[in-house]
Write a protein that holds these residues in place. Structure first.
Motif, mmCIF file in Angstrom:
data_model
loop_
_atom_site.group_PDB
_atom_site.id
_atom_site.type_symbol
_atom_site.label_atom_id
_atom_site.label_comp_id
_atom_site.label_asym_id
_atom_site.label_seq_id
_atom_site.Cartn_x
_atom_site.Cartn_y
_atom_site.Cartn_z
ATOM 1 N N ASN A 286 16.357 40.385 -5.641
ATOM 2 C CA ASN A 286 16.896 41.752 -5.565
ATOM 3 C C ASN A 286 18.088 41.843 -4.614
ATOM 4 O OD1 ASN A 286 15.117 43.166 -7.401
ATOM 5 N ND2 ASN A 286 13.507 42.873 -5.884
ATOM 6 N N ILE A 287 18.977 40.858 -4.696
ATOM 7 C CA ILE A 287 20.201 40.843 -3.900
ATOM 8 C C ILE A 287 21.355 41.243 -4.809
ATOM 9 C CG2 ILE A 287 21.821 39.361 -2.653
ATOM 10 C CD1 ILE A 287 19.423 37.811 -1.619
ATOM 11 N N ASP A 288 22.166 42.185 -4.351
ATOM 12 C CA ASP A 288 23.239 42.726 -5.185
ATOM 13 C C ASP A 288 24.471 41.840 -5.208
ATOM 14 O OD1 ASP A 288 22.116 45.553 -5.827
ATOM 15 O OD2 ASP A 288 21.850 45.363 -3.659
ATOM 16 N N LEU A 289 24.813 41.274 -4.065
ATOM 17 C CA LEU A 289 26.017 40.442 -3.951
ATOM 18 C C LEU A 289 25.721 39.250 -3.049
ATOM 19 C CD1 LEU A 289 28.668 43.220 -3.168
ATOM 20 C CD2 LEU A 289 28.354 42.110 -5.368
ATOM 21 N N GLN A 290 26.368 38.118 -3.342
ATOM 22 C CA GLN A 290 26.298 36.985 -2.425
ATOM 23 C C GLN A 290 27.678 36.377 -2.259
ATOM 24 O OE1 GLN A 290 23.676 33.647 -3.430
ATOM 25 N NE2 GLN A 290 23.670 32.989 -1.293
ATOM 26 N N ILE A 291 27.970 35.985 -1.020
ATOM 27 C CA ILE A 291 29.200 35.253 -0.716
ATOM 28 C C ILE A 291 28.827 33.791 -0.550
ATOM 29 C CG2 ILE A 291 31.196 35.088 0.801
ATOM 30 C CD1 ILE A 291 30.927 37.754 -0.624
ATOM 31 N N LEU A 292 29.489 32.912 -1.302
ATOM 32 C CA LEU A 292 29.175 31.488 -1.269
ATOM 33 C C LEU A 292 30.440 30.663 -1.048
ATOM 34 C CD1 LEU A 292 26.723 30.933 -4.274
ATOM 35 C CD2 LEU A 292 26.185 30.689 -1.844
ATOM 36 N N PRO A 293 30.323 29.543 -0.329
ATOM 37 C CA PRO A 293 31.413 28.574 -0.335
ATOM 38 C C PRO A 293 31.494 27.939 -1.714
ATOM 39 C CG PRO A 293 29.520 27.695 0.829
ATOM 40 C CD PRO A 293 29.202 29.125 0.520
ATOM 41 N N SER A 294 32.696 27.566 -2.132
ATOM 42 C CA SER A 294 32.913 27.143 -3.516
ATOM 43 C C SER A 294 32.158 25.877 -3.881
ATOM 44 C CB SER A 294 34.409 26.943 -3.760
ATOM 45 O OG SER A 294 34.926 25.976 -2.862
ATOM 46 N N TYR A 295 31.804 25.041 -2.904
ATOM 47 C CA TYR A 295 31.125 23.802 -3.251
ATOM 48 C C TYR A 295 29.636 24.007 -3.550
ATOM 49 C CZ TYR A 295 29.389 23.686 1.590
ATOM 50 O OH TYR A 295 28.782 23.994 2.784
ATOM 51 N N ILE A 296 29.115 25.217 -3.364
ATOM 52 C CA ILE A 296 27.728 25.533 -3.733
ATOM 53 C C ILE A 296 27.754 26.353 -5.017
ATOM 54 C CG2 ILE A 296 25.624 26.740 -3.063
ATOM 55 C CD1 ILE A 296 26.213 26.139 -0.194
ATOM 56 N N GLU A 297 27.128 25.832 -6.064
ATOM 57 C CA GLU A 297 27.136 26.496 -7.361
ATOM 58 C C GLU A 297 26.082 27.606 -7.412
ATOM 59 O OE1 GLU A 297 29.108 26.045 -9.943
ATOM 60 O OE2 GLU A 297 30.270 24.445 -8.977
ATOM 61 N N PRO A 298 26.399 28.748 -8.040
ATOM 62 C CA PRO A 298 25.380 29.776 -8.265
ATOM 63 C C PRO A 298 24.238 29.218 -9.109
ATOM 64 C CG PRO A 298 27.583 30.635 -8.682
ATOM 65 C CD PRO A 298 27.726 29.160 -8.520
ATOM 66 N N LEU A 299 23.062 29.801 -8.970
ATOM 67 C CA LEU A 299 21.899 29.291 -9.681
ATOM 68 C C LEU A 299 21.988 29.520 -11.186
ATOM 69 C CD1 LEU A 299 18.828 30.158 -7.413
ATOM 70 C CD2 LEU A 299 20.028 27.991 -7.669
ATOM 71 N N HIS A 300 22.709 30.562 -11.601
ATOM 72 C CA HIS A 300 22.768 30.897 -13.024
ATOM 73 C C HIS A 300 24.226 30.971 -13.485
ATOM 74 C CE1 HIS A 300 18.476 31.624 -13.155
ATOM 75 N NE2 HIS A 300 18.587 32.376 -12.074
ATOM 76 N N ASP A 301 24.486 30.425 -14.660
ATOM 77 C CA ASP A 301 25.850 30.366 -15.188
ATOM 78 C C ASP A 301 26.410 31.739 -15.540
ATOM 79 O OD1 ASP A 301 25.832 27.615 -14.939
ATOM 80 O OD2 ASP A 301 25.169 27.272 -17.013
ATOM 81 N N ASP A 302 25.530 32.725 -15.789
ATOM 82 C CA ASP A 302 26.028 34.031 -16.198
ATOM 83 C C ASP A 302 26.404 34.922 -15.015
ATOM 84 O OD1 ASP A 302 23.407 34.338 -15.363
ATOM 85 O OD2 ASP A 302 22.985 35.981 -16.761
ATOM 86 N N TYR A 303 26.250 34.435 -13.790
ATOM 87 C CA TYR A 303 26.686 35.210 -12.636
ATOM 88 C C TYR A 303 28.218 35.310 -12.632
ATOM 89 C CZ TYR A 303 22.052 34.895 -10.391
ATOM 90 O OH TYR A 303 20.727 34.996 -10.095
ATOM 91 N N ILE A 304 28.710 36.478 -12.277
ATOM 92 C CA ILE A 304 30.147 36.674 -12.118
ATOM 93 C C ILE A 304 30.587 36.009 -10.819
ATOM 94 C CG2 ILE A 304 31.989 38.376 -11.835
ATOM 95 C CD1 ILE A 304 30.792 38.318 -14.623
ATOM 96 N N GLN A 305 31.725 35.287 -10.857
ATOM 97 C CA GLN A 305 32.256 34.616 -9.675
ATOM 98 C C GLN A 305 33.723 35.011 -9.488
ATOM 99 O OE1 GLN A 305 31.274 30.315 -9.463
ATOM 100 N NE2 GLN A 305 30.111 30.648 -11.353
ATOM 101 N N GLN A 306 34.044 35.479 -8.293
ATOM 102 C CA GLN A 306 35.424 35.860 -7.974
ATOM 103 C C GLN A 306 35.837 35.202 -6.660
ATOM 104 O OE1 GLN A 306 35.802 40.132 -7.941
ATOM 105 N NE2 GLN A 306 35.012 40.381 -10.009
ATOM 106 N N ARG A 307 36.906 34.433 -6.699
ATOM 107 C CA ARG A 307 37.379 33.783 -5.477
ATOM 108 C C ARG A 307 37.997 34.824 -4.550
ATOM 109 N NH1 ARG A 307 41.775 28.934 -5.201
ATOM 110 N NH2 ARG A 307 43.225 30.671 -5.199
#
Length: 294
Positions: free
Chosen positions: A146-167
């Motif tokens: 139930n997390i709305d947004l996450q900030i990640l460093p680019s070398y860590i991939e999101p768990l799901h491919d359908d997540y939106i990613q914006q640099r």
């Protein structure tokens, strides 16, 4: 699973089943839905009876999906998420953003002035939104947590491919130490010589350094790394925006050019491809506007 489900199957009961799986328990799902636990449990039993299959195995500590339960969850969770999000968006249209907004960020960003100012601005503009900021160094299952947004460093991939990613931004790093430490130990001429010094690093900036280096201290607490560098305990690699003032006042000295290290790219990740609540959309917009000028 039968190809001809009972006509008495309720969409509401299927939605409650999805909530139970997503929230990892009947009690948590009941709390989220604003219902009594006994009612949610009874509705689940009615759904299982209507479908002719047991969906969950109840234990004292957790729930476990049966094979039929896994199949049903896979078939229904995304359509239900879309319908619920769409209806919520329609209700919220033209309304003041309100409710809870949960954001997961890396410690490297959370301790910067630019992030503090962003949060301060959001709280000033959207006073009815309750913010929850968590520090995480790993990719999360945003829907399940139930997390709305996450900030990640680019070398860590999101768990799901359908997540939106914006640099959002590329963060430069600086290798720094105190003048006292450098007076006693000298300066490294290049990155390869860092093994001759007490090296202080975090999980994030470790990815920016050559493999095989020996670390005196490895920690994700950037305040600790900064404090140890100032107190002459070693050479630290830290985000430049975190220590600019320490470099300016002479507490820390850069020992290698910033071009010696790859910038760390920070990415904004969120799970909903089509329907964003206004409170989330406002935060996404603020992130993009803030970091586009950096």
């Amino acid at each position: 699973m039968s190809n001809h489900p009972d006509s008495s199957v309720s969409f509401d009961d299927i939605y409650l089943f999805v909530l139970i799986v997503r929230h990892k328990g009947i009690s948590s799902a009941a709390q989220f839905a604003g219902l009594q636990r006994s009612k949610v449990s009874r509705r689940l039993q009615e759904l299982e009876k209507a479908l002719g299959h047991q969906l969950l195995i109840r234990t004292t500590r957790a729930i476990e999906l049966t094979q039929q339960g896994k199949w049903l969850y896979e078939q229904t969770s995304n359509p239900i998420n879309t319908l619920v999000d769409a209806s919520r968006l329609m209700k919220e249209h033209h309304l003041t953003p309100k409710g809870r907004l949960k954001v997961a960020i890396p410690p490297a960003l959370g301790m910067t002035e630019i992030f503090s100012q962003l949060i301060e601005q959001y709280m000033k503009e959207y006073t009815e939104v309750k913010l929850e900021i968590e520090h995480h160094v790993q990719s999360l299952d945003l829907r399940r947590e139930n997390i709305d947004l996450q900030i990640l460093p680019s070398y860590i991939e999101p768990l799901h491919d359908d997540y939106i990613q914006q640099r959002l931004i590329q963060i430069p790093y600086s290798m720094v130490a105190s003048s006292e430490y450098l007076a006693l130990n000298g300066y490294p001429d290049n990155v390869a010589q860092l093994n001759d010094f007490h090296l202080l690093a975090s999980r994030y900036n470790k990815s920016l350094l050559p493999q095989g280096l020996d670390y005196q201290l490895f920690s994700d607490d950037l305040n600790l790394l900064q404090r140890l560098a100032i107190s002459s305990k070693g050479i630290a690699l830290l985000p430049s925006i975190l220590i600019e003032d320490k470099i300016e006042n002479g507490q820390l000295i850069e020992v290698l050019p910033r071009t010696s290290f790859t910038d760390l790219t920070i990415t904004l990740v969120y799970p909903t491809p089509s329907y964003l609540p206004e409170k989330t959309r406002a935060m996404v917009t603020l992130f993009r506007e803030t970091f586009s000028y950096q």
